[in-house]
Design a protein around this motif. Structure first.
Motif, short mmCIF file in Angstrom:
data_model
loop_
_atom_site.label_atom_id
_atom_site.label_comp_id
_atom_site.label_asym_id
_atom_site.label_seq_id
_atom_site.Cartn_x
_atom_site.Cartn_y
_atom_site.Cartn_z
N CYS A 162 5.01 -10.52 6.15
CA CYS A 162 3.63 -10.76 6.58
C CYS A 162 2.67 -9.69 6.04
O CYS A 162 1.55 -10.00 5.63
N GLU A 163 3.12 -8.46 6.05
CA GLU A 163 2.26 -7.40 5.51
C GLU A 163 2.03 -7.60 4.02
O GLU A 163 0.92 -7.37 3.51
N LEU A 164 3.04 -8.04 3.33
CA LEU A 164 2.87 -8.26 1.90
C LEU A 164 1.97 -9.45 1.60
O LEU A 164 1.20 -9.44 0.63
N ASN A 165 2.04 -10.49 2.43
CA ASN A 165 1.25 -11.69 2.19
C ASN A 165 -0.18 -11.56 2.67
O ASN A 165 -1.00 -12.45 2.40
N ALA A 166 -0.51 -10.55 3.43
CA ALA A 166 -1.88 -10.37 3.91
C ALA A 166 -2.81 -10.18 2.71
O ALA A 166 -2.48 -9.51 1.73
N PRO A 167 -4.05 -10.82 2.74
CA PRO A 167 -4.94 -10.76 1.56
C PRO A 167 -5.36 -9.34 1.19
O PRO A 167 -5.51 -9.03 0.01
N THR A 168 -5.58 -8.51 2.23
CA THR A 168 -6.06 -7.15 1.95
C THR A 168 -4.92 -6.14 1.83
O THR A 168 -5.19 -4.94 1.71
N GLN A 169 -3.72 -6.61 1.92
CA GLN A 169 -2.59 -5.68 1.88
C GLN A 169 -1.99 -5.63 0.47
O GLN A 169 -2.65 -5.94 -0.51
N PHE A 170 -0.73 -5.34 0.45
CA PHE A 170 -0.06 -4.99 -0.82
C PHE A 170 -0.02 -6.14 -1.81
O PHE A 170 -0.22 -5.95 -3.00
N LYS A 171 0.19 -7.37 -1.29
CA LYS A 171 0.34 -8.50 -2.22
C LYS A 171 -0.97 -8.78 -2.94
O LYS A 171 -0.99 -9.03 -4.15
N GLY A 172 -2.09 -8.71 -2.19
CA GLY A 172 -3.38 -8.93 -2.83
C GLY A 172 -3.67 -7.85 -3.87
O GLY A 172 -4.17 -8.13 -4.97
#
Length: 483
Positions: A395-405
């Motif tokens: 979930c943290e990775l998929n968050a728009p403002t987190q690592f994945k974004g």
């Protein structure tokens, strides 16, 4: 200072230095004669009484002179006094000094010319010096004290122990011949040593020398009945080689010189330094000792004549060639090592990639094995906890403002930079400085050629205009004539 002369004489006061025949008050003269014609030292440099050849330079300076150890009752028993000489050496020195300063062969002014000729021969180090009808002429060699072609060089002192047993044999043969017949040479030396089975001849090294000579360093190992072995001392082996019958056998093998390679003891070094070699001035020898760049490793040696200088030059050239050969071998080894290093680095990178691929495959196998092992079992508490942690991380990775974004943004920027970089790289070009210089030179020559062509065309146009002008002026005149 006062000069007592080279003979038993009592002189009166005279000028300090005279090339003419001085007036002697004694009966012996300067060199035991009644007259001193032509070139010479005169009767004295001052006043003084001499008691023999070189016993002193008088009461003022107090030199020990060139010869005997007789002490004067006046000042100065000798600053550079030499050891007691034999009568033959004293006579030789007297005859040499007479030939150089006061020959009495002809009894007129020609003796002065003869003295200068003898001096020239003595300086050169060759010829015979005639000075008296009743005495044999003096043989001038390069070892005489007046020879000018002398210098002092430095040689490296050996640092090998006597127990090392190293003996140097110089062969009048090329290095290639020695190396090709090294085994036969060892067998021949073993036979010269008596063919004793307890002795073994070994070659330490082979080195090329000038004039197609080769230096071979050997040592002999002696085995005892109880199984132990030792090297024969170098002095013992050298003494055996110096025997008459052994030396003749070595000469048949082509050996021109044999010497023991042992270090000099402090007493030997001291003795060599204290006693100047024959024909070398003590002052020059003292200065050579002062100028020694490394007194612990180098020792001064006299260089007499051009042959010795040429020999040292050849040895130096030979050593320079050997050093250059060794440097070439080292350079080839470095190049080979660099190639091996490049190959090794490439293999290491390949093995790293292979290790990563195998690690991924191993991880997939473990996952499949773990799935099969856990099939049919309920989810355990630790597995549930691990699943919750993984979901949280996902979930943290998929968050728009987190690592994945951020990762997506960075990846897009990297792709754009790679694209623009590739486009710009295709448009860029580079010209070598030498090639650019050649292009400029070529264009300059083309420009000069065009300028020269333009000047030719301009000259031709001016010639054409001149021709047209001449034609236009001649047409009316011709019309008036034919009208």
């Amino acid at each position: 200072g006062a000069f007592g002369g080279f003979g038993t004489t009592t002189t009166t006061a005279a000028p300090a230095f005279s090339f003419s025949a001085p007036t002697n008050a004694g009966t012996g003269g300067l060199f035991g004669t009644t007259q001193n014609k032509g070139f010479g030292f005169g009767t004295s440099f001052g006043t003084g009484t001499g008691t023999g050849l070189g016993s002193g330079l008088g009461t003022g300076l107090g030199f020990g002179g060139f010869g005997t150890q007789q002490q004067q009752t006046t000042l100065g028993s000798g600053l550079f006094s030499q050891p007691a000489q034999t009568p033959a050496q004293s006579n030789q020195l007297i005859n040499t000094a007479s030939a150089l300063s006061a020959p009495t062969l002809l009894g007129d002014e020609r003796d002065a010319i003869l003295a200068k000729w003898n001096q020239l021969q003595a300086f050169w180090g060759t010829g015979k010096g005639y000075f008296n009808n009743n005495i044999a002429p003096v043989e001038f060699t390069q070892e005489n004290p007046f020879c000018r072609f002398k210098a002092v060089g430095y040689s490296l002192m050996p640092n090998n122990k006597d127990e090392d047993g190293l003996v140097v044999l110089v062969f009048n043969r090329k290095e290639t011949d020695i190396r090709s017949q090294q085994q036969q040479l060892v067998e021949s030396l073993h036979k010269i040593l008596g063919g004793n089975q307890t002795l073994t001849v070994n070659v330490e090294g082979v080195r090329t020398m000038p004039d197609d000579q080769t230096e071979v360093i050997i040592y002999v190992v002696e085995r005892s009945p109880n199984g132990t072995s030792r090297r024969v001392p170098a002095t013992t082996l050298y003494a055996h080689f110096e025997q008459a019958n052994i030396k003749s056998s070595l000469q048949q093998l082509g050996v021109s010189l044999a010497m023991a390679r042992t270090e000099l003891s402090p007493a030997q070094v001291k003795q060599l330094l204290q006693n100047p070699p024959a024909g070398v001035d003590p002052i020059i020898w003292e200065q050579a000792k002062v100028d020694n760049p490394d007194p612990d490793k180098l020792i001064p040696v006299p260089m007499v004549g051009f042959k010795e200088l040429l020999r040292r030059l050849k040895v130096q050239d030979q050593m320079t060639k050997q050093h250059q050969t060794r440097l070439d071998i080292i350079s080839e080894d470095i190049s080979e090592l660099q190639k091996n290093q490049t190959t090794t680095m490439a293999k290491i990178a390949q093995y790293k990639r292979k290790l990563m691929a195998l690690s991924h495959r191993t991880l997939q196998v473990l996952i499949q094995q773990e799935i099969q092992r856990k099939s049919g079992y309920a989810i355990q508490a630790d597995e549930e906890q691990l699943r919750v942690q993984l979901d949280t991380i996902q979930c943290e990775l998929n968050a728009p403002t987190q690592f994945k974004g951020r990762l997506n943004e960075l990846m897009s920027q990297i792709r754009m930079q790679n694209h623009f970089g590739a486009v710009r790289a295709e448009e860029r070009y580079y010209i070598d400085a030498d090639l650019l210089r050649e292009i400029k030179q070529h264009l300059k020559q083309q420009q000069e050629g065009l300028s020269h062509l333009i000047s030719i065309i301009k000259d031709d146009l001016e010639d054409i205009k001149l021709i047209e002008h001449g034609l236009n002026e001649s047409i009316p005149i011709r019309g008036g004539v034919f009208s």
